[in-house]
Design a protein around this motif. Structure first.
Motif, PDB file in Angstrom:
ATOM      1  N   LEU A  61      24.390 -35.852 -10.289  1.00  0.00           N
ATOM      2  CA  LEU A  61      24.755 -37.243 -10.451  1.00  0.00           C
ATOM      3  C   LEU A  61      24.130 -38.155  -9.461  1.00  0.00           C
ATOM      4  O   LEU A  61      23.274 -39.139 -10.200  1.00  0.00           O
ATOM      5  CB  LEU A  61      26.131 -37.647 -10.207  1.00  0.00           C
ATOM      6  N   THR A  74      28.296 -34.987  -2.499  1.00  0.00           N
ATOM      7  CA  THR A  74      26.956 -34.803  -3.224  1.00  0.00           C
ATOM      8  C   THR A  74      26.946 -33.671  -4.282  1.00  0.00           C
ATOM      9  O   THR A  74      26.172 -33.576  -5.109  1.00  0.00           O
ATOM     10  CB  THR A  74      25.761 -34.444  -1.855  1.00  0.00           C
ATOM     11  N   PHE A  97      30.517 -32.776   3.154  1.00  0.00           N
ATOM     12  CA  PHE A  97      30.880 -32.177   4.359  1.00  0.00           C
ATOM     13  C   PHE A  97      30.253 -30.874   4.666  1.00  0.00           C
ATOM     14  O   PHE A  97      30.361 -30.349   5.586  1.00  0.00           O
ATOM     15  CB  PHE A  97      32.473 -32.311   4.533  1.00  0.00           C
ATOM     16  N   HIS A  98      29.795 -30.240   3.465  1.00  0.00           N
ATOM     17  CA  HIS A  98      29.189 -28.884   3.609  1.00  0.00           C
ATOM     18  C   HIS A  98      27.800 -28.950   3.940  1.00  0.00           C
ATOM     19  O   HIS A  98      26.742 -29.380   2.988  1.00  0.00           O
ATOM     20  CB  HIS A  98      29.367 -28.472   2.077  1.00  0.00           C
ATOM     21  N   GLN A 115      37.071 -37.380   3.315  1.00  0.00           N
ATOM     22  CA  GLN A 115      38.465 -37.853   3.239  1.00  0.00           C
ATOM     23  C   GLN A 115      39.099 -37.867   4.537  1.00  0.00           C
ATOM     24  O   GLN A 115      40.101 -38.775   4.576  1.00  0.00           O
ATOM     25  CB  GLN A 115      38.884 -36.444   2.509  1.00  0.00           C
ATOM     26  N   GLN A 159      30.569 -27.308  -9.231  1.00  0.00           N
ATOM     27  CA  GLN A 159      30.449 -27.607 -10.472  1.00  0.00           C
ATOM     28  C   GLN A 159      29.685 -29.097 -10.416  1.00  0.00           C
ATOM     29  O   GLN A 159      29.763 -29.684  -9.438  1.00  0.00           O
ATOM     30  CB  GLN A 159      31.840 -27.976 -10.727  1.00  0.00           C
TER      31      GLN A 159
HETATM   32  N1  SAM Z   1      29.307 -34.761  -8.486  1.00  0.00           N
HETATM   33  C1  SAM Z   1      28.570 -33.392  -7.822  1.00  0.00           C
HETATM   34  C2  SAM Z   1      27.363 -33.267  -8.954  1.00  0.00           C
HETATM   35  O1  SAM Z   1      27.255 -33.814  -9.912  1.00  0.00           O
HETATM   36  O2  SAM Z   1      26.474 -32.517  -8.610  1.00  0.00           O
HETATM   37  C3  SAM Z   1      29.232 -32.404  -7.626  1.00  0.00           C
HETATM   38  C4  SAM Z   1      30.433 -32.577  -6.537  1.00  0.00           C
HETATM   39  S1  SAM Z   1      31.133 -31.199  -6.301  1.00  0.00           S
HETATM   40  C5  SAM Z   1      32.135 -30.825  -7.415  1.00  0.00           C
HETATM   41  C6  SAM Z   1      32.363 -31.508  -4.979  1.00  0.00           C
HETATM   42  C7  SAM Z   1      31.612 -31.676  -3.532  1.00  0.00           C
HETATM   43  O3  SAM Z   1      32.583 -32.521  -2.742  1.00  0.00           O
HETATM   44  C8  SAM Z   1      31.373 -30.548  -2.821  1.00  0.00           C
HETATM   45  O4  SAM Z   1      30.017 -30.178  -2.638  1.00  0.00           O
HETATM   46  C9  SAM Z   1      32.233 -30.515  -1.468  1.00  0.00           C
HETATM   47  O5  SAM Z   1      31.528 -29.813  -0.499  1.00  0.00           O
HETATM   48  C10 SAM Z   1      32.338 -31.923  -1.481  1.00  0.00           C
HETATM   49  N2  SAM Z   1      33.553 -32.339  -0.549  1.00  0.00           N
HETATM   50  C11 SAM Z   1      34.814 -31.884  -0.729  1.00  0.00           C
HETATM   51  N3  SAM Z   1      35.720 -32.343   0.125  1.00  0.00           N
HETATM   52  C12 SAM Z   1      34.987 -33.411   0.781  1.00  0.00           C
HETATM   53  C13 SAM Z   1      35.055 -34.044   1.967  1.00  0.00           C
HETATM   54  N4  SAM Z   1      36.273 -34.231   2.289  1.00  0.00           N
HETATM   55  N5  SAM Z   1      34.102 -35.137   2.373  1.00  0.00           N
HETATM   56  C14 SAM Z   1      32.926 -34.873   1.858  1.00  0.00           C
HETATM   57  N6  SAM Z   1      32.652 -33.889   0.686  1.00  0.00           N
HETATM   58  C15 SAM Z   1      33.473 -33.008   0.265  1.00  0.00           C
END
Ligand code: SAM
Length: 318
Positions: free
Chosen positions: A131, A126, A150-151, A179, A99
């Motif tokens: 963004l 990211t 983290f992915h 996190q 998303q």
């Molecule tokens: N704001 C972004 C954009 O506009 O494109 C979208 C972010 S997306 C909704 C959330 C991201 O957070 C995912 O890519 C996910 O892999 C990452 N994420 C989730 N938990 C995380 C963690 N513990 N550490 C780092 N990244 C994490």
């Protein structure tokens, strides 16, 4: 302005550039320009070679039947516009790996994080880099965005996108569980702003308070109010000026049209055109005369989403 600070209209398209091919406001796509490349769509066949050297923003005609084209002297078919991949357009054409944040949220984030050229921003996750691209433009040309996900595959794809769009000098993409581990020590006390789009932002907030400069601003995006409440609880010990905005979007279809008594109740009228045109026409088979007025007609889009989420801003307590 493009992220490097050049006016898009002054830049000329070169091989390797990404262009946003604009057919209509709801039909655009990103295309990488390559020697010998061809784009085919409902307007015809377009050769990338004809695009090279033209300024961004150019209107180009198709090569009808695959040859000639306006530039090449042949018969012209349909046309498209070749636009620069500004952050606003990139958000509309990027590949959705997650998303993403859209421009209504993004504009509030950039304004309330008080970003100006030269700022250092930390971001996690990211995601698809929607963004990140706007953050980079806001801090260009001397600032920096350090973004963390983290992915691994997502981070790698985002890095490729930023490289293709000429943003590598402004953005570093890192793989890290924010996190679990927090932001890296090397950024301690160096960030003007931090942005979180994480499922459990409250876990990262203690680390954020160490990364921000005095007076630095944090923003956290969450789709649910329960996440917002937990994040606010985590902010209270170290942050002040905590404010949450709910982002509500309503999209309208707008068109010129004329109203008579039969249609007046179906659509909302924003207002008559300044020069009101009045004429009398027969109203359907029943004949009789109905007054018709030229107007701007609007109605809510049936497919539009209202709620995108909540943005919570907070300033580090000094
Ligand atoms: N704001 C972004 C954009 O506009 O494109 C979208 C972010 S997306 C909704 C959330 C991201 O957070 C995912 O890519 C996910 O892999 C990452 N994420 C989730 N938990 C995380 C963690 N513990 N550490 C780092 N990244 C994490």
């Amino acid at each position: 302005l493009d992220p490097a600070g050049k006016l898009s209209s002054q830049r000329r398209i070169a091989e390797g550039d990404t262009v946003v091919v604009y057919e209509r406001h709801d039909a655009m796509r990103a295309v990488a320009v390559r020697a010998g490349g061809v784009l085919q769509n409902r307007f015809g066949v377009f050769r990338h070679d004809d695009w090279v050297g033209r300024p961004f923003g150019s209107k180009v005609h198709s090569n009808a039947g695959g040859g000639g084209g306006k530039k090449g002297g042949g018969k012209a078919g349909g046309f498209v516009h070749l636009l620069a991949p500004t952050p606003e357009l990139w958000t509309l054409v990027l590949s959705h790996r997650t998303q993403i944040l859209y421009i209504a949220d993004i504009s509030l984030v950039v304004a309330y994080l008080e970003l100006v050229p030269g700022c250092v921003v930390l971001e996690s996750g990211t995601g698809s880099g929607s963004l990140t691209t706007s953050l980079a433009r806001a801090v260009a040309p001397h600032g920096r965005v350090h973004t963390f996900d983290f992915h691994e595959q997502r981070a790698a794809s985002a890095r490729e996108d930023f490289e293709r769009n000429g943003l590598s000098s402004l953005i570093t993409v890192n793989v890290r569980d924010i996190q679990g581990e927090g932001f890296p020590e090397e950024h301690r006390g160096a960030a003007d702003a931090v942005f979180l789009d994480l499922p459990q932002p409250w876990l990262a907030i203690p680390s954020v308070s160490l990364m921000l400069k005095q007076d630095g601003v944090l923003c956290s995006f969450s789709p649910c109010i329960e996440q917002v409440q937990r994040a606010c609880d985590a902010m209270r010990p170290c942050f002040t000026d905590i404010r949450t905005f709910e982002i509500l979007l309503r999209t309208y279809e707008v068109r010129d049209g004329s109203l008579n008594s039969a249609t007046a109740n179906e659509e909302a009228v924003v207002g008559p055109r300044p020069q009101k045109r009045k004429k009398f026409t027969p109203s359907g088979e029943n004949s009789g005369c109905t007054e018709k007025t030229s107007s701007v007609l609007v109605r809510p889009c049936s497919t539009a989403k209202g709620h995108t989420g909540y943005l919570t801003f907070a300033r580090l307590r000094v």
